[in-house]
Enzyme design. Structure first.
Site, PDB file in Angstrom:
ATOM      1  N   GLY A 116      57.468  76.269  27.122  1.00  0.00           N
ATOM      2  CA  GLY A 116      56.083  76.471  26.691  1.00  0.00           C
ATOM      3  C   GLY A 116      55.293  75.182  26.602  1.00  0.00           C
ATOM      4  O   GLY A 116      54.056  75.200  26.622  1.00  0.00           O
ATOM      5  N   SER A 117      55.979  74.053  26.528  1.00  0.00           N
ATOM      6  CA  SER A 117      55.276  72.769  26.499  1.00  0.00           C
ATOM      7  C   SER A 117      55.019  72.230  27.904  1.00  0.00           C
ATOM      8  O   SER A 117      54.158  71.383  28.091  1.00  0.00           O
ATOM      9  CB  SER A 117      56.080  71.730  25.701  1.00  0.00           C
ATOM     10  OG  SER A 117      56.052  72.057  24.334  1.00  0.00           O
ATOM     11  N   SER A 145      55.911  67.975  23.785  1.00  0.00           N
ATOM     12  CA  SER A 145      56.925  68.821  23.152  1.00  0.00           C
ATOM     13  C   SER A 145      56.341  69.293  21.838  1.00  0.00           C
ATOM     14  O   SER A 145      56.042  68.482  20.966  1.00  0.00           O
ATOM     15  CB  SER A 145      58.219  68.044  22.894  1.00  0.00           C
ATOM     16  OG  SER A 145      59.056  68.799  22.042  1.00  0.00           O
ATOM     17  N   THR A 152      62.759  68.299  21.473  1.00  0.00           N
ATOM     18  CA  THR A 152      63.454  68.835  22.650  1.00  0.00           C
ATOM     19  C   THR A 152      64.214  67.737  23.382  1.00  0.00           C
ATOM     20  O   THR A 152      63.641  66.707  23.758  1.00  0.00           O
ATOM     21  CB  THR A 152      62.445  69.569  23.564  1.00  0.00           C
ATOM     22  OG1 THR A 152      61.934  70.665  22.820  1.00  0.00           O
ATOM     23  CG2 THR A 152      63.076  70.081  24.841  1.00  0.00           C
ATOM     24  N   GLU A 155      59.893  85.721  27.018  1.00  0.00           N
ATOM     25  CA  GLU A 155      59.999  85.301  25.615  1.00  0.00           C
ATOM     26  C   GLU A 155      59.371  86.292  24.636  1.00  0.00           C
ATOM     27  O   GLU A 155      59.923  86.534  23.569  1.00  0.00           O
ATOM     28  CB  GLU A 155      59.378  83.914  25.437  1.00  0.00           C
ATOM     29  CG  GLU A 155      60.139  82.845  26.202  1.00  0.00           C
ATOM     30  CD  GLU A 155      59.575  81.458  25.984  1.00  0.00           C
ATOM     31  OE1 GLU A 155      59.478  81.013  24.834  1.00  0.00           O
ATOM     32  OE2 GLU A 155      59.199  80.801  26.986  1.00  0.00           O
ATOM     33  N   HIS A 160      56.855  84.503  53.370  1.00  0.00           N
ATOM     34  CA  HIS A 160      57.809  83.835  54.258  1.00  0.00           C
ATOM     35  C   HIS A 160      59.241  83.972  53.745  1.00  0.00           C
ATOM     36  O   HIS A 160      60.146  83.314  54.254  1.00  0.00           O
ATOM     37  CB  HIS A 160      57.431  82.358  54.413  1.00  0.00           C
ATOM     38  CG  HIS A 160      56.079  82.203  55.054  1.00  0.00           C
ATOM     39  ND1 HIS A 160      55.899  82.143  56.406  1.00  0.00           N
ATOM     40  CD2 HIS A 160      54.840  82.175  54.503  1.00  0.00           C
ATOM     41  CE1 HIS A 160      54.601  82.048  56.673  1.00  0.00           C
ATOM     42  NE2 HIS A 160      53.939  82.068  55.533  1.00  0.00           N
ATOM     43  N   LYS A 173      69.975  75.549  22.150  1.00  0.00           N
ATOM     44  CA  LYS A 173      69.605  74.233  21.606  1.00  0.00           C
ATOM     45  C   LYS A 173      70.582  73.824  20.503  1.00  0.00           C
ATOM     46  O   LYS A 173      71.030  72.686  20.441  1.00  0.00           O
ATOM     47  CB  LYS A 173      68.180  74.269  21.038  1.00  0.00           C
ATOM     48  CG  LYS A 173      67.088  74.284  22.096  1.00  0.00           C
ATOM     49  CD  LYS A 173      65.703  74.183  21.449  1.00  0.00           C
ATOM     50  CE  LYS A 173      64.599  74.185  22.497  1.00  0.00           C
ATOM     51  NZ  LYS A 173      63.249  74.189  21.949  1.00  0.00           N
TER      52      LYS A 173
END
Ligand code: F6R
Length: 355
Positions: free
Chosen positions: A58-59, A100, A105, A238, A254, A348
């Site tokens: 999202g950042s 961030s 992060t 999300e 393509h 995380k």
């Protein structure tokens, strides 16, 4: 009464108010512009070679939207890095904008360390955390944005101060009118698709209903809208907690069109959403029509949505506003809270514990 027209649905499934936050995007854009205009910026290198926007999830999407909305107006190339490593060409003539929301992060912190080591000019955009400390300690600039949002719900705060910085550095011409027009069209979309507007007249609620039980494939009608398609896809992931895909015309003609030869039971669960800017040349529209006729005819459904405004930023952010609302309505229809992203947090946490 249709489910999305029942206000109690939001009280039950959206206790953190993701819907109201999303509806505040235009306010966020205006506020973020002021924050960016007032921020203390580091001095530019004497001859800036390029800008790298570093961030994740999202950042990072704000960097894509920024690049797409400015396009050829930028006097230097702008690239977005979603990684723990910077390209080797980053050095003293580089500008690195580290974004961030949490400021914690891992990948973004690693890249910021590398940028500082390489002697680049660093500007951090964050609500705090180690990123703010690192940037300040290293002599870079810090734009502090309000805390308390989910990162993806702070898109305006993450993106618009970077736009203000690029303008103030003289890397792009004046953007004030872009920001004003974008805030206005985003507001229009929010008022037409807000929770008080009944489903029958509400484009976001109607699309959310059509997408229930489907995998959305979001296709940008042109490369300029790629970032919006990616945002829609990530918001379905999300907020709605569902799989989704994105791609863009003309590239998808393509390769991905061949993928529509998938087994019928697979195609039957995929719904196509084509994002249009409203200014596509005749030939580009023709390519979309031909592809829809040949490849998407076996899809569960095909929908077209149009961005608004004369400027690229407006078209992109009006599409973002609509997609954000669709993803939140879809979550509520599924009986799911759009806010928690347990799968992201768990990875995380595991990675931190193992470090
Ligand atoms: C959560 C979200 C994520 C985060 C990503 C990076 O709302 O959108 O994609 O943005 O995990 O975290 P931050 O933004 O804090 O650097």
């Amino acid at each position: 009464m249709l489910r999305l027209d029942d206000a109690s649905l939001y009280a039950s499934y959206d206790p953190s108010g993701m819907l109201q936050t999303a509806l505040g995007l235009s306010r966020q854009v205006r506020d973020a512009w002021e924050i960016g205009r007032a921020a203390r910026l580091p001095a530019l290198p004497r001859s800036p070679a390029h800008v790298v926007v570093a961030g994740m999830g999202g950042s990072a999407i704000g960097g894509d939207l920024l690049a797409a909305s400015l396009g050829a107006r930028l006097s230097v190339p702008l690239t977005v890095v979603r990684d723990s490593r910077l390209p080797r060409y980053v050095g003293p003539e580089s500008v690195v904008i580290a974004t961030s929301y949490s400021g914690e992060t891992e990948e973004t912190l690693a890249v910021t360390t590398e940028a500082q080591r390489a002697g680049a000019t660093v500007l951090a955009i964050t609500s705090g955390g180690r990123l703010a400390e690192m940037a300040a300690r290293g002599g870079g600039g810090v734009v502090r944005i309000p805390a308390g949002f989910a990162p993806r719900a702070a898109l305006g705060y993450l993106m618009v101060p970077a736009l203000a910085a690029l303008e103030r550095w003289g890397l792009v011409d004046s953007c004030a009118e872009d920001v004003e027009e974008a805030a206005r069209v985003v507001e229009e979309v929010a008022s037409e698709s807000g929770p008080a507007v009944p489903t029958i007249r509400n484009p976001a609620k109607r699309l959310a209903r059509e997408l229930t039980g489907r995998i959305p494939a979001v296709y940008a009608g042109s490369p300029e809208l790629e970032a919006a398609a990616r945002r829609w896809k990530c918001q379905f992931n999300e907020n709605s907690k569902t799989l989704a895909a994105w791609n863009a015309f003309p590239e998808l003609t393509h390769n991905e069109t061949v993928g529509w030869g998938a087994p019928p039971e697979v195609r039957a669960v995929v719904s196509v959403i084509v994002l249009l800017g409203g200014d596509e040349p005749e030939r580009a529209l023709r390519r979309i029509r031909v592809t829809t006729e040949l490849a998407f005819r076996h899809a569960a459904g095909t929908h077209e949505v149009r961005g608004r405004g004369r400027r690229a930023l407006s078209r992109l952010l009006s599409l973002v506003q609509l997609g954000d609302l669709v993803s939140i309505y879809l979550a509520c229809l599924r009986g799911i809270d759009p806010t928690p992203v347990e799968a992201i947090e768990t990875v995380k946490r595991r990675m931190r514990d193992e470090a």
